[in-house]
Design an enzyme around this catalytic site. Structure first.
Site, PDB file in Angstrom:
ATOM      1  N   ASP A  11      53.566   9.278  38.203  1.00  0.00           N
ATOM      2  CA  ASP A  11      52.882   8.881  36.514  1.00  0.00           C
ATOM      3  C   ASP A  11      54.031   8.026  35.275  1.00  0.00           C
ATOM      4  O   ASP A  11      54.750   8.544  35.716  1.00  0.00           O
ATOM      5  CB  ASP A  11      53.191  10.297  35.840  1.00  0.00           C
ATOM      6  N   ASP A 130      37.807  11.696  39.990  1.00  0.00           N
ATOM      7  CA  ASP A 130      38.266  13.111  40.121  1.00  0.00           C
ATOM      8  C   ASP A 130      37.312  13.574  40.279  1.00  0.00           C
ATOM      9  O   ASP A 130      36.109  14.324  39.263  1.00  0.00           O
ATOM     10  CB  ASP A 130      38.983  13.301  38.479  1.00  0.00           C
TER      11      ASP A 130
END
Lengths: 252, 196
Positions: A11, A130
């Site tokens: 990330d 997601d």
């Protein structure tokens, strides 16, 4: 024969790795390029760089980062995070990214997937989904980093994305992400069996056995994890050796 | 060493340039006929679609230029496929350096198409593979493959056995991406640079 892939996800915020921790072997774990190179040398099969910055400068930062990564890393890498247009993808590919992950923008505008596949080829378009299993037992698509619910089922969107020309599906279970309790085997298997493109399972990997499960029971083509690698709870080579010894096809 | 990379309308060209830089070789990306002909090595890379790529090459006369090159030439992925005789991808006649034909993987109910990931290469029949372990892993991304034939110098199995690499005279082609295949890929690129 084709090997199962182990993927590390980094990330990125403002050009720096977040969740990065202290690695004795590298000078700066906050430098995504250096951390990525460390994983590549350790035998990871692919890398995903996910930009979670929310600024207008983002596109340029991400393109600069892709270029630096491409200069150093000798394995395939995907870049994603807020990618919303053909132009975004073009810039990232021109800067050396191998694949681009698209998530909310693809769901909101499915034609984007078709346009990207036509323009750049399916092989570089990863549709990230997601998903969350609600109380009714059904897996739904969530958007904007998991903050916005939709009424579309994960299975329906995965099938549509594949039909539109996605090259791979990156499937993250929000129920499992961060739990280290194992991957979402049922939905991973269901998606993998329902589409003819590779499925990358993400969320929940906490032990080496969890990876074995997601490749066998979950029928995943690849498995992605972040913090367990960053915090050295699992070493890449040890994980791959474990899976190899279990009889899975693994690149050592 | 003077290496030229063929510039055309295909993706993934920057990665090849960087991979060569990591080997200490700076390459020039060009569609200039003279630069291509004078280079010590020519790399013909690419990810993309066959008919668009061939149309682009023909418009610029690069089809003739490439097939008449005399130094070692390495086609990568789509570059290798374009050196074959024909591609089933939109029924595209190709450069016919290699005799093999490029056809689509057919679904078998279990394996995903395109093939994405690390697969092994075997049956090494060229100095391109000097110093590699048997069955070395390379990174592949493709939905079309070159069938086995007289020019096959390495084989991969996915759904069926096919050509992982081809060679005829000074022309070499690899279906996988050496620039993305970690140390194995670097060794193959170095071996290409070392061809006498």
């Amino acid at each position: 024969m084709l090997a199962k892939r182990i993927i590390a996800c980094l990330d990125i915020k403002n050009g720096r790795t977040v969740k990065g921790v202290n690695f004795e072997n590298i000078r700066d774990a906050g430098d995504p390029v250096e951390l990525g190179a460390f994983y590549a040398a350790a035998g990871i099969d692919e890398l995903v760089f996910l930009d979670i910055t929310a600024t207008n400068e983002k596109r340029k930062t991400l393109a600069d980062l892709a270029k630096k990564i491409a200069g150093v890393i000798n394995i395939p890498f995907t870049v994603g995070g807020g990618v919303a247009s053909t132009e975004d993808v073009r810039v990232l590919l021109q800067n050396g990214a191998d694949k681009i992950a698209v998530n909310s923008a693809a769901f909101k505008n499915p034609e984007l997937v078709a346009a990207l596949a036509k323009e750049f080829g399916s092989q570089c378009i990863v549709v990230a989904i997601d998903t969350k299993q609600e109380a009714d037992g059904v897996w739904y698509v969530y958007l904007n980093g998991g903050t916005v619910a939709t009424k579309t089922t994960c299975l329906a969107w995965a099938q549509e994305a594949a039909k539109l020309g996605a090259g791979e599906i990156l499937l993250t279970s929000m129920n499992h992400d961060g739990t280290k309790a194992g991957f979402a085997l049922d939905i991973t298997r269901a998606v993998s069996k329902a589409v003819s493109i590779p499925v990358i399972a993400s969320g929940g990997g906490g032990t080496m056995a969890h990876f074995e499960d997601v490749f066998t029971t979950g029928a995943a083509d690849a498995a992605l994890a972040a913090s367990i690698f960053h915090f050295k709870e699992i070493e890449v080579f040890a994980l791959k050796s474990f899976l190899f010894d279990k009889g899975l096809l693994i690149r050592l | 060493m003077n290496v030229a990379i063929v510039k055309y309308n295909a993706g993934n060209i920057l990665s090849v340039t960087y991979a060569l830089e990591r080997l200490g070789v700076s390459a020039v990306l060009t569609d200039d006929v003279e630069l291509l002909q004078k280079a010590d090595r020519v790399i013909f890379p690419g990810v993309g679609e066959a008919s668009n790529a061939m149309a682009y090459l023909k418009e610029r006369n690069l089809d003739i230029v490439i097939k008449t090159l005399e130094q070692p030439v390495l086609g990568i992925c789509l570059g290798m496929q374009l050196l074959c005789s024909y591609s089933e991808e939109n029924n595209t006649p190709c450069l016919s350096v290699f005799d093999e034909r490029v056809v689509s993987f057919l679904p078998n109910g279990t394996d995903k198409i395109p093939q994405v990931g690390w697969n092994t290469i075997s049956g090494y029949g060229s100095t391109l593979f000097n110093g590699l372990v048997p069955d070395a892993y390379c990174y592949f991304v493709h939905g079309y493959y070159a069938a086995l034939g007289p020019d096959t110098i390495a084989t991969t199995h996915y759904i069926l056995p096919y050509s992982a690499a081809l060679q005829k005279n000074n022309f070499y082609g690899v279906q996988f991406h050496p620039e993305k295949s970690a140390a194995v890929g670097e060794k193959i690129l170095q071996n290409f640079l070392d061809i006498k």
